[in-house]
Structure formats: structure tokens, C-alpha cells
Design a protein around this motif. Sequence first.
Motif, mmCIF file in Angstrom:
data_model
loop_
_atom_site.group_PDB
_atom_site.id
_atom_site.type_symbol
_atom_site.label_atom_id
_atom_site.label_comp_id
_atom_site.label_asym_id
_atom_site.label_seq_id
_atom_site.Cartn_x
_atom_site.Cartn_y
_atom_site.Cartn_z
ATOM 1 N N ASP A 96 51.468 14.242 -38.002
ATOM 2 C CA ASP A 96 51.464 15.413 -38.884
ATOM 3 C C ASP A 96 52.881 15.774 -39.318
ATOM 4 O OD1 ASP A 96 48.733 15.568 -38.646
ATOM 5 O OD2 ASP A 96 48.758 17.162 -37.128
ATOM 6 N N ASP A 97 53.830 15.670 -38.378
ATOM 7 C CA ASP A 97 55.219 15.994 -38.678
ATOM 8 C C ASP A 97 55.766 15.054 -39.746
ATOM 9 O OD1 ASP A 97 57.564 17.449 -38.386
ATOM 10 O OD2 ASP A 97 58.317 16.195 -36.758
ATOM 11 N N ARG A 98 55.501 13.776 -39.592
ATOM 12 C CA ARG A 98 55.964 12.799 -40.570
ATOM 13 C C ARG A 98 55.345 13.071 -41.942
ATOM 14 N NH1 ARG A 98 54.360 8.977 -44.512
ATOM 15 N NH2 ARG A 98 56.113 7.558 -44.757
ATOM 16 N N SER A 99 54.054 13.425 -41.958
ATOM 17 C CA SER A 99 53.375 13.720 -43.221
ATOM 18 C C SER A 99 53.979 14.944 -43.895
ATOM 19 C CB SER A 99 51.878 13.936 -42.983
ATOM 20 O OG SER A 99 51.273 12.761 -42.491
ATOM 21 N N ARG A 100 54.311 15.973 -43.082
ATOM 22 C CA ARG A 100 54.931 17.189 -43.631
ATOM 23 C C ARG A 100 56.280 16.873 -44.255
ATOM 24 N NH1 ARG A 100 58.868 20.405 -41.805
ATOM 25 N NH2 ARG A 100 58.966 19.290 -39.819
ATOM 26 N N LEU A 101 57.082 16.101 -43.547
ATOM 27 C CA LEU A 101 58.409 15.745 -44.043
ATOM 28 C C LEU A 101 58.318 14.892 -45.309
ATOM 29 C CD1 LEU A 101 59.942 14.949 -40.563
ATOM 30 C CD2 LEU A 101 60.678 16.820 -42.047
ATOM 31 N N GLN A 102 57.405 13.950 -45.312
ATOM 32 C CA GLN A 102 57.238 13.103 -46.489
ATOM 33 C C GLN A 102 56.754 13.918 -47.688
ATOM 34 O OE1 GLN A 102 58.143 9.789 -46.755
ATOM 35 N NE2 GLN A 102 57.828 10.242 -48.930
ATOM 36 N N ALA A 103 55.905 14.920 -47.421
ATOM 37 C CA ALA A 103 55.441 15.784 -48.514
ATOM 38 C C ALA A 103 56.609 16.513 -49.166
ATOM 39 C CB ALA A 103 54.417 16.788 -47.996
ATOM 40 N N ASN A 104 57.613 16.902 -48.365
ATOM 41 C CA ASN A 104 58.794 17.553 -48.938
ATOM 42 C C ASN A 104 59.557 16.591 -49.841
ATOM 43 O OD1 ASN A 104 58.212 19.915 -47.595
ATOM 44 N ND2 ASN A 104 59.576 19.480 -45.876
ATOM 45 N N VAL A 105 59.755 15.366 -49.382
ATOM 46 C CA VAL A 105 60.436 14.372 -50.212
ATOM 47 C C VAL A 105 59.661 14.135 -51.500
ATOM 48 C CG1 VAL A 105 61.230 11.969 -50.340
ATOM 49 C CG2 VAL A 105 61.459 13.252 -48.193
ATOM 50 N N ASP A 106 58.340 14.052 -51.390
ATOM 51 C CA ASP A 106 57.503 13.821 -52.573
ATOM 52 C C ASP A 106 57.637 14.966 -53.574
ATOM 53 O OD1 ASP A 106 56.666 11.453 -51.429
ATOM 54 O OD2 ASP A 106 54.754 12.257 -50.709
ATOM 55 N N ARG A 107 57.788 16.187 -53.061
ATOM 56 C CA ARG A 107 57.984 17.322 -53.976
ATOM 57 C C ARG A 107 59.302 17.176 -54.728
ATOM 58 N NH1 ARG A 107 55.921 20.005 -49.316
ATOM 59 N NH2 ARG A 107 53.877 20.970 -49.672
ATOM 60 N N TRP A 108 60.355 16.767 -54.023
ATOM 61 C CA TRP A 108 61.649 16.600 -54.704
ATOM 62 C C TRP A 108 61.578 15.459 -55.717
ATOM 63 C CZ3 TRP A 108 61.992 20.965 -53.205
ATOM 64 C CH2 TRP A 108 62.366 21.435 -51.951
ATOM 65 N N LEU A 109 60.793 14.426 -55.421
ATOM 66 C CA LEU A 109 60.645 13.328 -56.376
ATOM 67 C C LEU A 109 59.942 13.766 -57.658
ATOM 68 C CD1 LEU A 109 59.841 10.357 -53.988
ATOM 69 C CD2 LEU A 109 61.802 10.517 -55.549
ATOM 70 N N LEU A 110 59.191 14.860 -57.592
ATOM 71 C CA LEU A 110 58.629 15.422 -58.816
ATOM 72 C C LEU A 110 59.736 15.857 -59.775
ATOM 73 C CD1 LEU A 110 55.733 17.657 -57.384
ATOM 74 C CD2 LEU A 110 55.518 15.411 -58.491
ATOM 75 N N MET A 111 60.876 16.268 -59.224
ATOM 76 C CA MET A 111 62.030 16.603 -60.055
ATOM 77 C C MET A 111 62.631 15.336 -60.648
ATOM 78 S SD MET A 111 63.777 19.271 -57.354
ATOM 79 C CE MET A 111 65.288 19.470 -58.288
ATOM 80 N N TRP A 112 62.833 14.342 -59.796
ATOM 81 C CA TRP A 112 63.427 13.074 -60.215
ATOM 82 C C TRP A 112 62.587 12.409 -61.313
ATOM 83 C CZ3 TRP A 112 67.922 10.589 -59.302
ATOM 84 C CH2 TRP A 112 67.993 9.209 -59.500
ATOM 85 N N ASP A 113 61.264 12.447 -61.160
ATOM 86 C CA ASP A 113 60.363 11.775 -62.096
ATOM 87 C C ASP A 113 59.926 12.670 -63.258
ATOM 88 O OD1 ASP A 113 60.336 9.388 -60.604
ATOM 89 O OD2 ASP A 113 58.761 10.145 -59.286
ATOM 90 N N HIS A 114 60.402 13.890 -63.299
ATOM 91 C CA HIS A 114 59.983 14.827 -64.352
ATOM 92 C C HIS A 114 60.489 14.360 -65.712
ATOM 93 C CE1 HIS A 114 59.097 18.684 -66.283
ATOM 94 N NE2 HIS A 114 58.422 18.995 -65.196
ATOM 95 N N PRO A 115 59.710 14.549 -66.772
ATOM 96 C CA PRO A 115 60.152 14.091 -68.094
ATOM 97 C C PRO A 115 61.299 14.912 -68.678
ATOM 98 C CG PRO A 115 58.060 15.264 -68.259
ATOM 99 C CD PRO A 115 58.315 15.059 -66.795
#
Length: 277
Positions: free
Chosen positions: A82-101
Motif C-alpha cells: 500500500d505504501d509503494r502504491s501511495r508513493l507511486q500515485a504521487n509520482v503519477d500525479r506529478w507526471l500529469l504536469m510533465w505530460d500536460h499539453p
Amino acid sequence: MTSYKTIRIEHERALSWIVLDRPDQANALSLELLDEFADALGMLRSEGGPVIAIRGNGKGFCSGIDLGGYGGGDKGPADPIDDRSRLQANVDRWLLMWDHPKPIIAAVHGYCLAAAAQMCVFADITIVADDAKIGEPKIPIGGGFIAPTWVSLVGAKRAKEFAFVPGNWIDGPTAVEWGWANHCVSAKQLVPSVRSLAERIALTPPEVLRLKKLSINRAAEAAGFRQGLAAIADIDALLHLSPGVLALRARMKERGVKAVIEEFKVAPTTPFGSLGE
């Protein structure tokens, strides 16, 4: 328009602001705020101005992840999966910025700590105020999660210097010198400077901006940016179960977070010449 509880959306002619709006909690990143932030990024893909900017309401940009689950009142170590999933979810949120148009500008004033210092790496441009304090977590209860994201900007040696000392921090001018930020301006000029930059960026047609960003991102990814993110959640989750970190968590629960922070309060490593004076 969607109504949010922990952030505000402010539209201007050339840009739309995402304002982190938990000033009484130092804009700490609660799960609700993180979810609203991700939702707002999704909405702004097709709505709002041609440029997005992020700032914090109150005395600082953001104090990092809400530490409510790391001190008194917590239920002990998290399940590592669960901890790993939580941390990865944070990275995925930041990647929404990186991949934003759209181009995204981070406007940083005051404190920008821990996960907030990670968030800004994923912005396309970062402008800092001269009162900015960009720092590591104040208590070393994890590792290998924030500083690795800095490597593409500041290099491995500076990322290590930043990470090895508990609560280490750099100021605005140092952030520019290191390559973490683009420019440092006075606190009073931060918002006007970002607005002026957004207005100039907005002169470029949106479809051109989108492909310029994509092209530069692909160059950064060819140099290893995305690969460098691959294991950071795994390593941090592993460290959360190490004996040293478990002992720190027990002290935090017994003595309180603020008391333990005092144990690790040391001088930053920059400017280097000030050490020992």
C-alpha cells in the motif's frame, strides 16, 4: 465550474492559476488536495488559459506531504505494498504536469519543502522568490524519493549534497545557480513576473506550444528522466520499514513531530563558506 475545497482556480487572459489553498496547514499536501490538484489539471487540458501557473496561498508555497500519518495517532508502519502504491500515485500525479499539453509554471515563495520540492521538478518553468527556502524533509524517515528527481536538473553530486543532510535547504539564488529554477525575483514581483512570462508564452499558438513541450520532454526522457523515476517509490517504501526509520516513527509518536524536528535542526550546506562560522 468545479468547486474545490483545498485549491482555487483563477483564470486570467493568458493563464489559469492553480492556487494551493490550505494556508492554515502550510498548504500541506493532503490526499484531498492531491486528488483535487489532479482533477484540476485534467479540467485545464481543455479549459482555461493557454498557460497554467501554480502558486501557494499564505506564507509559503507548500510544506510537503501532510505528516498526519507519520506521527502521533498513526497505526504503525504501513503495509509496504500500500505504501509503494501511495508513493507511486504521487509520482503519477506529478507526471500529469510533465505530460500536460500546456506549459506549466511553478511560482515559489517562502517554504517549498519535501514533496513540494519534488513537484516543481515536473513543471516546465520554475520562478522563485528571493525569500524561497527549498528543502528536504525535516526528519529523515525515508529516502531515495525526492532527490533522485533533482538529478536531471542539478546533477548527481548536488542532489546527494541536498539529500544527505537532514532538512537541508537551498535559497532562491542558489536554486537558480544549481539549475533547479529558471529565475529568482523579489517576492513582490513573483506573481507579476510569472504573469508577464505567461503573456509572452501565450503569443505562440497552443498547438505549437504543445509540440515544443513534447519535443523537449522526449529529449529529456531520452537522457533518462522518466527512467530515473522508475524505482523511487519502491526504495522509499522499503526504507519506511528499516529499523532506523521505525525507531524515528516511535519517537515521533512518543514526543511529537515538532520535538523530533528539533533534534535534526542543523545548518544547511549552502553557502558552504558559512559552515562552522
